[in-house]
Scaffold this active site. Structure first.
Site, short mmCIF file in Angstrom:
data_model
loop_
_atom_site.label_atom_id
_atom_site.label_comp_id
_atom_site.label_asym_id
_atom_site.label_seq_id
_atom_site.Cartn_x
_atom_site.Cartn_y
_atom_site.Cartn_z
N GLY A 144 0.78 -1.23 0.00
CA GLY A 144 0.00 0.00 0.00
C GLY A 144 0.81 1.27 0.00
CG LEU A 147 7.04 1.33 -3.76
CD1 LEU A 147 8.16 0.79 -2.89
CD2 LEU A 147 7.59 2.36 -4.75
N GLY A 148 3.36 -0.71 -6.38
CA GLY A 148 2.79 -1.78 -7.21
C GLY A 148 2.81 -3.15 -6.57
CD GLU A 196 -3.21 -4.72 -9.78
OE1 GLU A 196 -3.38 -5.05 -8.60
OE2 GLU A 196 -2.78 -3.62 -10.12
CG ASP A 207 0.59 -0.25 -10.66
OD1 ASP A 207 0.88 0.73 -11.35
OD2 ASP A 207 0.31 -0.17 -9.45
#
Length: 390
Positions: A144, A147-148, A196, A207
């Site tokens: 969270g 940074l993906g 995702e 991402d």
């Protein structure tokens, strides 16, 4: 037999927020990875392990398991899916998966993990079907923080599961990390995007694409272009550990744009120019150290300009400003990455920078309660490695 997949995280080098308003943005992979290991039980395994699907989130000390019979009962119709044709989890399948996750009684303080566990169940049953296995997840990426991390998990899960499927042809006897072919990467990326969607609802696809293919991508108005870096960039990534509300930050920029349309249009146009120039510099070859130093100086200036424009958009934060001031003391340039309002900050570490400078700046940032990570930028995407039964 077991397979381990690793998928990198990502940073936004330039263009965050402005990309929502039509500007170009540049994203890059970082050499910090999420690892997923899939272990299939041998015929001699105990009845318990040979009839159970287990997910072990090692960093969090959490383990979830389901009897295969229970998964079959809940998701029998999803077994018709073909893993060479990614599908969206919707309707009653989404409800059935939610029910399976709820049965695990995830602790209240970790409830945010529920969507990730749902993505795991969907990807596993669609690609592997109803087979017993143990899946272990570890990560070098803070969760969270922009940074993906969720995309890296979806990419690594898809890679590990597809590596054992008939849709992908890999040399299982090879020692070390293996790359997927282009067609296989395209399939893997589509599956990761479906994961995702379960976690984020309406992800951009940026991402998971960076995590799958590695290196860098340039994107504008939903169109993604893969680009290759010719400069070995290195960044200090400072995680302020300040949570942020991405939707609220995006809405705040839009509201400011309504109040000051001409000024904000100029800001977005400037960001667009920065992203375009940055991608040109990054792709141009650097034959010697002087060329590399000149390029790094240009990149440093563009980062500084981009940060100033992000401040104009109103998405900086006291914690980000603390990082900027601290690194500036050491003549280093920083900018926020991602949504802002906290999250992570990038600091360019030039090739010729003395190691003693890094050794001084990191402790100073850590005394503010921040987490520091050093990462190479624009490296390889997802890879897998096989090992025999143990």
């Amino acid at each position: 037999m077991e397979v381990t997949a690793r998928a990198p995280g990502k940073i936004i080098l330039s263009g965050e927020h402005a990309v929502v308003h039509g500007s170009v943005a540049v994203a890059a992979s970082i050499n910090l990875y999420t690892y997923v290991t899939l272990r299939v039980p041998s015929p001699s395994s105990s009845a318990e392990t040979s009839d159970t699907l287990t997910l072990h989130l090692k960093d969090m000390g959490l383990e979830f398991s389901w009897p295969i019979g229970r998964i079959k009962e809940a998701l029998s119709e999803s077994n018709d899916l073909d893993c060479s044709s990614p599908k969206t989890c919707s309707g009653k399948f989404a409800e059935s998966i939610s029910a399976l996750v709820e049965e695990q009684n995830i602790p209240e303080e970790k409830i945010a993990l529920a969507s990730g566990v749902s993505a795991f169940l969907w990807l596993y049953t669609c690609i592997q079907g109803f087979k017993p296995a143990t899946v272990t997840v570890t990560s070098e990426l803070p969760l969270g923080s922009g940074l993906g991390s969720s995309a890296a998990i979806c990419v690594a899960l898809s890679a590990a599961f597809l590596a054992f499927s008939k849709s992908v042809s890999l040399d299982k006897g090879h020692k070390g990390w293996l790359d997927f072919g282009d067609n296989e990467l395209e399939l893997l990326n589509k599956w990761a995007f479906e994961g995702e969607k379960i976690i984020h609802g309406k992800p951009s696809g940026i991402d998971n694409t960076v995590s799958t293919y590695g290196n860098m991508i340039k994107f504008k108005s939903g169109s993604l272009t893969r680009i290759k870096s010719a400069v070995p960039l290195r960044m200090l990534i400072t995680n302020t550990k300040v949570g942020r509300n991405t939707k609220a930050l995006v809405a705040g920029v839009s509201e400011r744009t309504l109040r000051h349309p001409d000024a904000m249009t100029s800001v977005f146009n400037a960001v667009d120019s920065i992203s375009k120039e940055l991608s040109t510099i990054i792709q141009a070859p650097a034959p010697d150290d002087i060329s590399v130093t000149e390029k790094e100086e240009k990149i440093r200036e563009l980062m500084e300009m981009n940060q100033g424009l992000l401040q104009c958009m109103g998405v900086s934060h006291a914690s980000i400003e603390t990082v900027l001031r601290t690194t500036l003391k050491f003549k280093l340039t920083s900018k926020l990455t991602g949504a802002g309002g906290g999250g992570c900050v990038l600091t360019l570490l030039p090739t010729l920078l003395s190691g003693t400078v890094v050794d001084k700046v990191i402790p100073e940032l850590e005394t503010c309660g921040f987490q520091c990570l050093i990462a190479g930028i624009g490296g390889k995407g997802v890879q897998v490695s096989f090992s025999g039964s143990s």
